[in-house]
Design a protein around this motif. Structure first.
Motif, short mmCIF file in Angstrom:
data_model
loop_
_atom_site.label_atom_id
_atom_site.label_comp_id
_atom_site.label_asym_id
_atom_site.label_seq_id
_atom_site.Cartn_x
_atom_site.Cartn_y
_atom_site.Cartn_z
N LEU A 1 0.84 -1.20 0.00
CA LEU A 1 0.00 0.00 0.00
C LEU A 1 0.87 1.25 0.00
O LEU A 1 0.66 2.17 -0.80
CB LEU A 1 -0.92 -0.03 1.22
CG LEU A 1 -1.91 1.11 1.37
CD1 LEU A 1 -2.92 1.11 0.22
CD2 LEU A 1 -2.65 0.97 2.72
N ALA A 2 1.86 1.29 0.87
CA ALA A 2 2.82 2.41 0.94
C ALA A 2 3.95 1.98 1.87
O ALA A 2 3.71 1.29 2.87
CB ALA A 2 2.16 3.68 1.46
N GLN A 3 5.16 2.41 1.56
CA GLN A 3 6.31 2.03 2.38
C GLN A 3 6.19 2.55 3.81
O GLN A 3 6.72 1.96 4.75
CB GLN A 3 7.60 2.53 1.73
CG GLN A 3 7.99 1.77 0.48
CD GLN A 3 8.28 0.30 0.75
OE1 GLN A 3 8.95 -0.04 1.72
NE2 GLN A 3 7.78 -0.58 -0.11
N SER A 4 5.49 3.68 3.97
CA SER A 4 5.37 4.28 5.30
C SER A 4 4.12 3.82 6.04
O SER A 4 3.84 4.31 7.14
CB SER A 4 5.34 5.80 5.18
OG SER A 4 4.26 6.24 4.36
N ALA A 5 3.36 2.90 5.47
CA ALA A 5 2.10 2.47 6.09
C ALA A 5 2.38 1.70 7.38
O ALA A 5 3.31 0.88 7.45
CB ALA A 5 1.30 1.60 5.13
N ARG A 6 1.55 1.94 8.38
CA ARG A 6 1.63 1.16 9.61
C ARG A 6 0.22 0.67 9.97
O ARG A 6 -0.78 1.33 9.67
CB ARG A 6 2.22 1.98 10.75
CG ARG A 6 1.38 3.14 11.23
CD ARG A 6 1.98 3.82 12.45
NE ARG A 6 1.12 4.84 13.02
CZ ARG A 6 1.12 6.11 12.66
NH1 ARG A 6 1.95 6.53 11.72
NH2 ARG A 6 0.29 6.96 13.23
N ALA A 7 0.18 -0.48 10.57
CA ALA A 7 -1.10 -1.11 10.87
C ALA A 7 -1.86 -0.34 11.93
O ALA A 7 -1.28 0.18 12.89
CB ALA A 7 -0.88 -2.55 11.32
N GLU A 8 -3.16 -0.27 11.76
CA GLU A 8 -4.05 0.22 12.81
C GLU A 8 -5.03 -0.91 13.12
O GLU A 8 -6.06 -1.06 12.47
CB GLU A 8 -4.79 1.48 12.37
CG GLU A 8 -5.62 2.08 13.49
CD GLU A 8 -6.27 3.39 13.09
OE1 GLU A 8 -7.35 3.35 12.48
OE2 GLU A 8 -5.68 4.45 13.39
N GLY A 9 -4.68 -1.72 14.10
CA GLY A 9 -5.48 -2.88 14.41
C GLY A 9 -4.95 -4.13 13.73
O GLY A 9 -3.98 -4.10 12.96
N ALA A 10 -5.59 -5.24 14.00
CA ALA A 10 -5.14 -6.53 13.50
C ALA A 10 -5.69 -6.81 12.10
O ALA A 10 -6.64 -6.17 11.64
CB ALA A 10 -5.60 -7.63 14.46
N LEU A 11 -5.06 -7.76 11.45
CA LEU A 11 -5.58 -8.30 10.20
C LEU A 11 -6.76 -9.21 10.53
O LEU A 11 -6.62 -10.16 11.31
CB LEU A 11 -4.49 -9.07 9.47
CG LEU A 11 -4.88 -9.81 8.19
CD1 LEU A 11 -5.23 -8.83 7.09
CD2 LEU A 11 -3.75 -10.72 7.74
N VAL A 12 -7.92 -8.93 9.94
CA VAL A 12 -9.14 -9.69 10.25
C VAL A 12 -9.49 -10.55 9.04
O VAL A 12 -9.66 -10.04 7.92
CB VAL A 12 -10.32 -8.77 10.59
CG1 VAL A 12 -11.58 -9.58 10.87
CG2 VAL A 12 -9.97 -7.88 11.78
N THR A 13 -9.58 -11.86 9.24
CA THR A 13 -9.95 -12.79 8.17
C THR A 13 -11.17 -13.57 8.62
O THR A 13 -11.21 -14.09 9.73
CB THR A 13 -8.80 -13.74 7.83
OG1 THR A 13 -8.39 -14.44 9.01
CG2 THR A 13 -7.61 -12.97 7.29
N ASP A 14 -12.15 -13.68 7.74
CA ASP A 14 -13.39 -14.40 8.06
C ASP A 14 -13.72 -15.34 6.92
O ASP A 14 -14.20 -14.91 5.86
CB ASP A 14 -14.53 -13.41 8.30
CG ASP A 14 -15.84 -14.12 8.62
OD1 ASP A 14 -15.81 -15.34 8.87
OD2 ASP A 14 -16.91 -13.45 8.61
N PHE A 15 -13.47 -16.63 7.13
CA PHE A 15 -13.80 -17.66 6.14
C PHE A 15 -14.71 -18.73 6.74
O PHE A 15 -14.81 -19.83 6.22
CB PHE A 15 -12.52 -18.28 5.57
CG PHE A 15 -11.77 -17.34 4.68
CD1 PHE A 15 -12.00 -17.30 3.32
CD2 PHE A 15 -10.84 -16.45 5.22
CE1 PHE A 15 -11.32 -16.41 2.50
CE2 PHE A 15 -10.16 -15.54 4.41
CZ PHE A 15 -10.41 -15.53 3.04
#
Length: 288
Positions: free
Chosen positions: A131-145
Motif C-alpha cells: 500500500l505504501a512504504q510508510s504504512a503502519r497497521a491500525e489494528g489486527a488483520l481480520v480474516t473471516d472464512f
C-alpha cells in the motif's frame, strides 16, 4: 472435463470433435435445492458449488459438449473496497476490505488456515508495504472464512500520503489498471494471446479533508473495449459533497488480439497508465 483452453475459438474444435484423451478427468455433478455442486476437483477449503475447472470445456456422458460454469455466486473473483480518509496535513487512514468468491475463496481460505502466526504477521506487513512504504497497521488483520464469501479486512495509517504544497494538496489513488492489458512490447509480428479471463470489481471512496474540498483535478470516467467489443474496462467517477467515489469494473474474456488491432491496444494501455487516471489535486477552501 479438460484442463483448457478457455478461449471459445480454441475450444470449438475439441467440442465439435471430442477426443477421449483431451477430456482427461471425470467430475460428478449433483443438484441440491436447485444448486449445482461439482465434486472431486476441489478440496475441503472450497465452498460447495465452486469448481477449479471453471470456464473449461467439458463433455457429458451422452456426448453433448458444454463449457463448465458454476452458478454465478460461486464464480471466481475478488472484490476490493478502499475507504480512504485524508486530513489537512496529507495523512491518510485506509480501511481495505477484500471479498473472495469461488476458487479465490478456496485459495485464501487454505492460505490463512495453514499459516503460522509468524507467516500471518509477515503477510500483514507485506500487504501494508504494498500500500505504501510508510504504512503502519491500525489494528489486527481480520480474516473471516467461516461463511461464504470470505473476507479480509485491515486498516492502515499512512503519514504524508498526500503532498501538501501551500494551498494545494495532491495524491494518487491507491489502485492502478496499468498492468491489466500486458502488451509487453511496442510492436508484434504475431497476435497477442490472453489465455484466461479477468473479472474484478473494485471501489475507492476518498473522504476529503475538512479544509480541502475544492477539487481542481481528478480522474474522469472511462470506458474501453479492448477485445473485439467483448471485453470491457470501465471506470466510473462520481463527485459527492465531501467525497470522491471511483468504481472499477473489468470483464476481459480470453482473447487473441490480431496484429492489426495491436496499436489500438497500445493506445488503451497508454490511457490506463497515464497519470491523469490516478492523480487528484485539491485546493484549500476559500483560496483561489
Amino acid at each position: 472435463v479438460a484442463a483448457g483452453p478457455e478461449h471459445p475459438r480454441l475450444q470449438q474444435a475439441h467440442l465439435d470433435f471430442p477426443a477421449r484423451g483431451f477430456f482427461a478427468e471425470i467430475l460428478v455433478r449433483v443438484k441440491v435445492g436447485g444448486q449445482e455442486i461439482w465434486l472431486n476437483d476441489v478440496d475441503q477449503y472450497a465452498a460447495l458449488g465452486s469448481c477449479s475447472h471453471e470456464r473449461k470445456p467439458a463433455l457429458r456422458l451422452n456426448g453433448k459438449p458444454f463449457v463448465l460454469l458454476p452458478d454465478e455466486p460461486y464464480r471466481t473473483r475478488t472484490e476490493r473496497l478502499y475507504d480512504l480518509s485524508l486530513d489537512d496535513n496529507g495523512a491518510a487512514v485506509f480501511t481495505i476490505t477484500e471479498t473472495m468468491y469461488g476458487m479465490d475463496y478456496a485459495a485464501a481460505n487454505k492460505k490463512f488456515a495453514e499459516q503460522t502466526p509468524e507467516e500471518r504477521r509477515r503477510y500483514h506487513q507485506t500487504i501494508l508495504a504494498n500500500l505504501a512504504q510508510s504504512a503502519r497497521a491500525e489494528g489486527a488483520l481480520v480474516t473471516d472464512f467461516e461463511s461464504y464469501p470470505g473476507r479480509v479486512t485491515y486498516r492502515a495509517v499512512v503519514p504524508g500520503y498526500a503532498v501538501l504544497d501551500g494551498d494545494r494538496l495532491y495524491f494518487q489513488l491507491p489502485l492502478t489498471l496499468g498492468s491489466l492489458l500486458r502488451p509487453h512490447a511496442d510492436s508484434r509480428q504475431q497476435g497477442l494471446y490472453w489465455p484466461e479471463a479477468q473479472d474484478f470489481w473494485s471501489e475507492i471512496r476518498v473522504r476529503l479533508p475538512v479544509n480541502f474540498t475544492q477539487v481542481r483535478l481528478r480522474p474522469q470516467s472511462l470506458e474501453l473495449e479492448p477485445a473485439d467489443g467483448k471485453g470491457r474496462i470501465a471506470v466510473e467517477a462520481k463527485e459527492e459533497k465531501v467525497a470522491l467515489v471511483y468504481t472499477y469494473k473489468v470483464s476481459l474474456p480470453p482473447a487473441i488480439i490480431p496484429v492489426s488491432e495491436y496499436d489500438r491496444l497500445l493506445e488503451m494501455n497508454r490511457q490506463l497508465n497515464h497519470p491523469d487516471l490516478r492523480t487528484v489535486l485539491l485546493h484549500r477552501n476559500g483560496r483561489q
